[in-house]
Structure formats: structure tokens, C-alpha cells
Design a protein around this motif. Structure first.
Motif, short mmCIF file in Angstrom:
data_model
loop_
_atom_site.label_atom_id
_atom_site.label_comp_id
_atom_site.label_asym_id
_atom_site.label_seq_id
_atom_site.Cartn_x
_atom_site.Cartn_y
_atom_site.Cartn_z
N PHE A 74 0.83 -1.20 0.00
CA PHE A 74 0.00 0.00 0.00
C PHE A 74 0.87 1.26 0.00
CE2 PHE A 74 -3.22 -2.84 2.09
CZ PHE A 74 -4.16 -2.77 1.09
N ALA A 75 1.94 1.23 0.79
CA ALA A 75 2.81 2.41 0.88
C ALA A 75 3.54 2.67 -0.43
CB ALA A 75 3.82 2.21 2.02
N VAL A 76 4.07 1.61 -1.05
CA VAL A 76 4.76 1.79 -2.33
C VAL A 76 3.78 2.27 -3.39
CG1 VAL A 76 6.01 0.63 -4.17
CG2 VAL A 76 6.58 0.14 -1.80
N PRO A 173 -3.09 -2.12 -13.47
CA PRO A 173 -3.17 -1.74 -12.06
C PRO A 173 -2.35 -2.69 -11.19
CG PRO A 173 -5.11 -3.00 -12.67
CD PRO A 173 -4.31 -2.82 -13.93
N PHE A 174 -1.92 -2.19 -10.04
CA PHE A 174 -1.15 -2.99 -9.12
C PHE A 174 -2.10 -3.70 -8.15
CE2 PHE A 174 1.56 0.89 -9.89
CZ PHE A 174 2.29 0.29 -10.91
N LEU A 181 4.38 -7.15 -3.74
CA LEU A 181 4.49 -6.17 -4.83
C LEU A 181 5.88 -6.23 -5.46
CD1 LEU A 181 3.03 -3.82 -6.30
CD2 LEU A 181 4.15 -2.27 -4.68
N THR A 182 6.89 -6.59 -4.67
CA THR A 182 8.25 -6.68 -5.22
C THR A 182 8.37 -7.78 -6.26
OG1 THR A 182 9.03 -8.21 -3.51
CG2 THR A 182 9.19 -5.86 -3.04
N VAL A 183 7.47 -8.74 -6.23
CA VAL A 183 7.44 -9.82 -7.23
C VAL A 183 6.50 -9.47 -8.38
CG1 VAL A 183 6.79 -12.24 -7.60
CG2 VAL A 183 8.06 -11.60 -5.56
N GLU A 184 5.40 -8.83 -8.06
CA GLU A 184 4.42 -8.46 -9.09
C GLU A 184 5.05 -7.57 -10.17
OE1 GLU A 184 0.25 -5.94 -9.62
OE2 GLU A 184 0.94 -6.48 -7.61
N VAL A 226 2.45 -14.78 -7.97
CA VAL A 226 3.23 -15.56 -8.94
C VAL A 226 2.28 -16.29 -9.89
CG1 VAL A 226 4.73 -17.57 -9.20
CG2 VAL A 226 5.29 -15.81 -7.52
N LEU A 227 1.26 -16.93 -9.34
CA LEU A 227 0.32 -17.68 -10.17
C LEU A 227 -0.51 -16.73 -11.04
CD1 LEU A 227 -0.88 -20.45 -7.69
CD2 LEU A 227 0.83 -20.62 -9.52
N TYR A 228 -0.85 -15.56 -10.50
CA TYR A 228 -1.57 -14.57 -11.30
C TYR A 228 -0.77 -14.19 -12.54
CZ TYR A 228 -3.62 -10.10 -12.67
OH TYR A 228 -4.19 -9.08 -13.39
N CYS A 229 0.51 -13.89 -12.34
CA CYS A 229 1.36 -13.49 -13.47
C CYS A 229 1.59 -14.65 -14.42
CB CYS A 229 2.69 -12.95 -12.95
SG CYS A 229 2.54 -11.38 -12.06
#
Length: 246
Positions: A74-76, A173-174, A181-184, A226-229
Motif C-alpha cells: 500500500f505504501a509503495v 493496475p497494481f 508487490l516486489t514480485v508483481e 506468482v500464479l496470477y502473473c
């Protein structure tokens, strides 16, 4: 090209001033146009007061408050919606990332890459005082990701990466609320056809404050993204891929 550093900070009164000053000094010393955007993530300590003083003293440093709920992702994301640069890097408030690495990555990005990814586990990279259990989990997770996506990059979970604004806009969108998030971000960038290179970087464990990454809480969240991507890679038929300029 103006560079924005986004630094999420939750209860980081013991280190945020030193981290911000060191990065500002390194970038200023290289005459790099920059801003340091600290996202105060609902801190309950003296973090915000320190940021107020830094903002008044140093033109390139500013901060925004993240509204609840708090969390790394959320912060990033708050920072990614408020930065002003042409490129952006995510940097940890605890001083674990090297300002000299930021300079090297920026110069590499200028040579035409969409993204520059860091690896602590290639020649020239290093970790200092990495907790053994976290290191083991890290290597297992990265091997799993590397195998699923059939690429050679071996440090996807490394938060230290740099992107052009155009690239980040193409990753929206994130979805991630937390450290996943660092993997997304890199998995979307690779899957969507943005060009990248990998440079070694160093990481050192914090000396003050409390680590925010909780392994027990993050496993399923990492797996979800990971599975989403992976599903996007397999089934989206290129709908989200980088649009080539005519």
C-alpha cells in the motif's frame, strides 16, 4: 531524466534520516536530477517529525502520508501514484540498499532499458548478515519462480529495482498489498515484454528497528501473485504486452 526514489517507512525513526541523507548525497554528487519521496506508512513513532525537518532542509526530499490500511505494498503504491520523476526505484528505509547501487542502476537505465533489476546472488553481488532461515526461503522461492517462468533471473524477490515511468504505467493496475508487490512488478514487466538487464547489488541487514517482512504471513500472498502473473503469461494472448512504437 529525473529519478524518483520511493522509500516506504513504517516506524523507522532510527534510520530514515540517515538513509535519506546518504541517498541524497550520492545522487547530488553525481549531478543526478532526483527527488526522494518518503511514504510515511502510519508510523506511530517520531518518523513523521523527522521527515518534516528533512523536507524543510533539503529541497529534493518530500514525504506523503499513507492512509490506512498500512502495509509495504500500500505504501509503495501510494508513492507510485505521487512521484514526479521519469524513472523510479524502490529503496528500503532501513539502509539495506546501497546509494552507489542506485547511481549505477540509473546510469544503466539511461542506456535504453525499460527496467534494471538487482541480484544479490550473481558475481559482484553480496549480502551481509542475512538471517539464515530467510536466506534459505529466499533461494527456494526464487528457484521456484525461475523454473515456472523459464528465465535465468535469480532474485525476483529482491525489492531493489528501477523502472522508467512508461514501464510502470504499463504494469498497472497494481494488485499487491504487501511485500509481494516486489514480485508483481518484475514478473509483469518480463511477461509483458519490457526489456531489462540485471546488475549485481549489495544488501545489508538493518541495524536498528524491526524487520517488517513476516515470512509466515507472506507465503500465500507471494504464491497468489506468482500464479496470477503465470496465468497472464499463459492465457492473455499478449493483450497486456508492451506496445511497440511505430
Amino acid at each position: 531524466m529525473k529519478l524518483s526514489l520511493i522509500i516506504p517507512a513504517h516506524n523507522e525513526e532510527g534510520c530514515i534520516e540517515e538513509t535519506a541523507r546518504l541517498h541524497h548525497s550520492a545522487l547530488t554528487g553525481e549531478n543526478i536530477d532526483h527527488e526522494i519521496l518518503v511514504v510515511n506508512d502510519n508510523s506511530l513513532d517520531n518518523t513523521e517529525n523527522i521527515l518534516k525537518c528533512l523536507e524543510k532542509e533539503i529541497e529534493e526530499i518530500r514525504y506523503v502520508n499513507n492512509s490506512p490500511p498500512n502495509g509495504f505494498g500500500f505504501a509503495v503504491r501510494k508513492g507510485l501514484n505521487n512521484y514526479s520523476g521519469d524513472a523510479v526505484a524502490i529503496v528500503m528505509a532501513d539502509g539495506s540498499d546501497s546509494p552507489q547501487d542506485v547511481v549505477r542502476f540509473y546510469k544503466k537505465l539511461l542506456s535504453g532499458y525499460d527496467c534494471v533489476f538487482g541480484s544479490r546472488f550473481i558475481k559482484g553481488g553480496a549480502t551481509y548478515d542475512y538471517p539464515k532461515v530467510k536466506l534459505l526461503v529466499n533461494r527456494m522461492a526464487n528457484f521456484f519462480i525461475k523454473t515456472l517462468f523459464t528465465f535465468r533471473y535469480n532474485d525476483t524477490t529482491n525489492a531493489f529495482k528501477m523502472y522508467t515511468r512508461e514501464t510502470l504505467d504499463g504494469l498497472r493496475p497494481f494488485l499487491s498489498h504487501h511485500f509481494n508487490l516486489t514480485v508483481e512488478l518484475p514478473l509483469k514487466a518480463i511477461t509483458r515484454g519490457y526489456n531489462y538487464t540485471v546488475l549485481p547489488n549489495t544488501w545489508k541487514n538493518r541495524t536498528t528497528g524491526e524487520a517488517k517482512l513476516k515470512l509466515k504471513e507472506m507465503g500465500s500472498r507471494y504464491l497468489f501473485i506468482v500464479l496470477y502473473c503465470l496465468i497472464e503469461k499463459w492465457l492473455s494472448v499478449g493483450d497486456y504486452r508492451k506496445k511497440l512504437k511505430s
